[in-house]
Design a protein around this motif. Structure first.
Motif, short mmCIF file in Angstrom:
data_model
loop_
_atom_site.label_atom_id
_atom_site.label_comp_id
_atom_site.label_asym_id
_atom_site.label_seq_id
_atom_site.Cartn_x
_atom_site.Cartn_y
_atom_site.Cartn_z
N ILE A 63 43.83 72.68 -12.44
CA ILE A 63 44.12 72.75 -11.01
C ILE A 63 44.68 71.42 -10.52
CG2 ILE A 63 43.01 72.97 -8.74
CD1 ILE A 63 41.14 75.06 -10.03
N ALA A 64 44.12 70.32 -11.02
CA ALA A 64 44.64 69.00 -10.66
C ALA A 64 46.09 68.85 -11.09
CB ALA A 64 43.78 67.91 -11.29
N LEU B 19 42.90 81.44 -8.40
CA LEU B 19 42.69 82.53 -9.35
C LEU B 19 43.02 82.08 -10.77
CD1 LEU B 19 44.23 85.52 -7.35
CD2 LEU B 19 41.81 84.91 -7.57
N GLY B 20 42.12 82.39 -11.69
CA GLY B 20 42.34 82.09 -13.10
C GLY B 20 42.33 80.61 -13.43
N TRP B 21 41.89 79.76 -12.50
CA TRP B 21 41.91 78.31 -12.73
C TRP B 21 43.33 77.87 -13.15
CZ3 TRP B 21 37.14 75.87 -11.91
CH2 TRP B 21 36.03 76.70 -11.91
N SER B 22 44.32 78.54 -12.60
CA SER B 22 45.69 78.41 -13.09
C SER B 22 46.44 77.25 -12.46
CB SER B 22 46.43 79.73 -12.79
OG SER B 22 47.82 79.56 -12.83
N LYS B 23 47.13 76.50 -13.30
CA LYS B 23 47.99 75.41 -12.82
C LYS B 23 49.06 75.94 -11.88
CE LYS B 23 51.42 72.07 -14.50
NZ LYS B 23 52.06 71.48 -15.70
N ASP B 24 49.66 77.07 -12.21
CA ASP B 24 50.71 77.63 -11.36
C ASP B 24 50.18 78.06 -10.00
OD1 ASP B 24 52.52 77.21 -13.39
OD2 ASP B 24 52.44 79.27 -14.14
N ASN B 25 49.00 78.71 -10.00
CA ASN B 25 48.41 79.12 -8.72
C ASN B 25 48.00 77.91 -7.89
OD1 ASN B 25 48.74 81.82 -9.36
ND2 ASN B 25 46.67 82.05 -10.20
N ARG C 33 55.72 60.22 -3.51
CA ARG C 33 55.57 59.22 -4.57
C ARG C 33 54.15 58.66 -4.64
NH1 ARG C 33 61.08 55.51 -4.70
NH2 ARG C 33 62.54 57.23 -5.17
N LYS C 34 53.57 58.38 -3.48
CA LYS C 34 52.20 57.85 -3.47
C LYS C 34 51.23 59.01 -3.24
CE LYS C 34 49.21 54.31 -1.46
NZ LYS C 34 49.07 53.23 -0.44
N LEU C 35 50.59 59.44 -4.31
CA LEU C 35 49.71 60.59 -4.24
C LEU C 35 48.34 60.21 -3.69
CD1 LEU C 35 51.97 61.55 -6.20
CD2 LEU C 35 50.20 62.80 -7.46
N PRO C 36 47.70 61.13 -2.97
CA PRO C 36 46.32 60.88 -2.54
C PRO C 36 45.39 60.98 -3.74
CG PRO C 36 46.92 63.14 -2.04
CD PRO C 36 48.16 62.47 -2.57
N PRO C 37 44.16 60.51 -3.63
CA PRO C 37 43.22 60.68 -4.75
C PRO C 37 42.96 62.16 -5.01
CG PRO C 37 42.10 59.79 -2.80
CD PRO C 37 43.56 59.74 -2.53
N ILE C 38 43.02 62.52 -6.30
CA ILE C 38 42.82 63.91 -6.73
C ILE C 38 41.75 63.93 -7.80
CG2 ILE C 38 43.94 65.91 -7.82
CD1 ILE C 38 46.62 64.83 -6.75
N THR C 39 40.78 64.82 -7.66
CA THR C 39 39.70 64.93 -8.64
C THR C 39 40.08 65.90 -9.76
OG1 THR C 39 38.56 66.77 -7.56
CG2 THR C 39 38.02 64.53 -6.80
N GLY C 40 39.17 66.07 -10.71
CA GLY C 40 39.37 67.01 -11.80
C GLY C 40 38.08 67.23 -12.55
N GLN C 41 38.19 67.93 -13.69
CA GLN C 41 37.02 68.22 -14.52
C GLN C 41 37.49 68.69 -15.89
OE1 GLN C 41 33.43 71.56 -14.75
NE2 GLN C 41 34.78 71.55 -12.99
#
Length: 360
Positions: free
Chosen positions: A233-234, A200-206, A247-255
């Motif tokens: 969101i990322a 919701l709201g493209w929110s970082k917190d959500n 510590r070792k994060l999986p690949p995460i996309t964004g825009q």
């Protein structure tokens, strides 16, 4: 007497030429006309609206119509507030509106109100319902495809699983569904979608809340990739992994290629983002707004047409996005004039920037 006659003839010719240019809308039109363009953006949760779109649109409007003014409001992700803001602009008598809808359905009645007042509306980035006069956006299906392709490549390079968590955009935005369809056209049948959330709201917190729930339910070792619909969101997803001590994060996309997202890519926390040509998008929206305010059609601006749930054949501009990974930041964003190396590379990132080839 002849001299005086010649002077009168010359004056008459000059006057007739001036009247002819004015009647034909000559080259000086943009220097003498003045009207007000209303710009309504949806939120501050996504950095691009305030940092990129608003100043770019304002700059282009000034270039096209130096004496024109822009009235700007931000809905703060509140659809009711945006309807009130739009009513206020209509009451004030702006000549044209550029609208990025906080809720594309809820704003429909306000767009109908604008039409009754003979105020054309350019739908910006998101296609609002109602009698829209023009539409400018980036191809959302291609955005989703770029994200899906990048995620598959990153997961294949790591070779350690196929479980994906999808953090989709706000369900009130038609773009969120557009991105998701594009992604699924690439990844469906090739990965297991272990969890899927609408943010919701493209929110970082959500996003943080939902990603934390996925980590708790699945365990961090069973999450091999995260399809995050945009950079806010990322950011929430990255924060959730860090909060869980991963510590070792999986690949995460964004825009959106937000500068903080670019820095996360350099740090290795986010795998990729999608750059959308904000300047070209802003240019097209400003050009549409000025043409409509002058009573002109959009044949010289629009490159295609789009149908909405309520309106067919909307003159449109659909722009092409580009994927950005650590290997293409310099080529895409630096050489493209989006950011300088100094803007991207803070002191703590200098070593990582050098490794990525980001040097002056």
């Amino acid at each position: 007497m002849r001299t005086r006659t010649r002077h009168l003839v010359a004056a008459l010719v000059a006057w007739l030429m001036a009247m002819s240019l004015a009647a034909c809308g000559g080259d000086e039109t943009g220097d003498t006309e003045s009207f007000t363009v209303g710009l309504l953006l949806p939120s501050r949760a996504v950095p691009r609206w305030e940092h990129s779109d608003k100043p770019l649109i304002e700059q282009r409007l000034k270039e096209l119509c130096p004496r024109c003014t822009m009235e700007y409001v931000n809905a703060e992700n509140d659809a009711t507030r945006q309807r009130q803001q739009m009513t206020s602009m209509i009451t004030k008598g702006v000549e044209v509106l550029i609208l990025d809808a906080a809720d594309t359905r809820a704003i429909r009645s306000s767009i109908q109100e604008a039409r009754k007042a003979d105020i054309p509306v350019v739908s910006y980035d998101r296609l609002a319902e109602g009698p829209i006069s023009g539409y400018v956006t980036v191809d959302g299906g291609q955005v989703g495809k770029l994200q899906g392709e990048a995620l598959l490549k990153a997961m294949s390079d790591r070779g350690n699983g196929e479980n994906v968590v999808m953090l989709n955009g706000d369900p009130t935005s038609p773009n969120a569904a557009w991105y998701k369809r594009g992604t699924l056209s690439v990844i469906k049948g090739k990965v297991t979608i272990s969890r899927s959330y609408d943010i919701l709201g493209w929110s970082k917190d959500n996003a943080h809340t939902n990603m934390s729930a996925a980590i708790a339910a699945l365990g961090p070792d069973r999450i091999d990739g995260v399809l995050a619909a945009n950079d806010s969101i990322a950011a929430g997803a990255v924060a959730a992994f860090k909060s869980a001590g991963v510590r070792k994060l999986p690949p995460i996309t964004g825009q959106d290629a937000d500068i903080e997202a670019v820095r996360r890519i350099i740090r290795g926390e986010q795998y990729m983002t999608v750059y959308k040509p904000f300047a070209a998008e802003a240019d097209a929206a400003a050009a549409m707004a000025v043409a409509l305010a002058r009573g002109e059609d959009l044949d010289d601006v629009a490159t295609t047409s789009t149908d909405s749930p309520t309106t067919e054949g909307i003159p449109s501009v659909l722009l092409a996005p580009r994927a950005v990974t650590v290997d293409s930041i310099k080529q895409t964003l630096v050489k493209g004039g989006v950011y300088t190396v100094n803007q991207i590379c803070t002191r703590e990132l200098r070593r990582a920037c050098e490794k990525a080839g980001l040097t002056q």
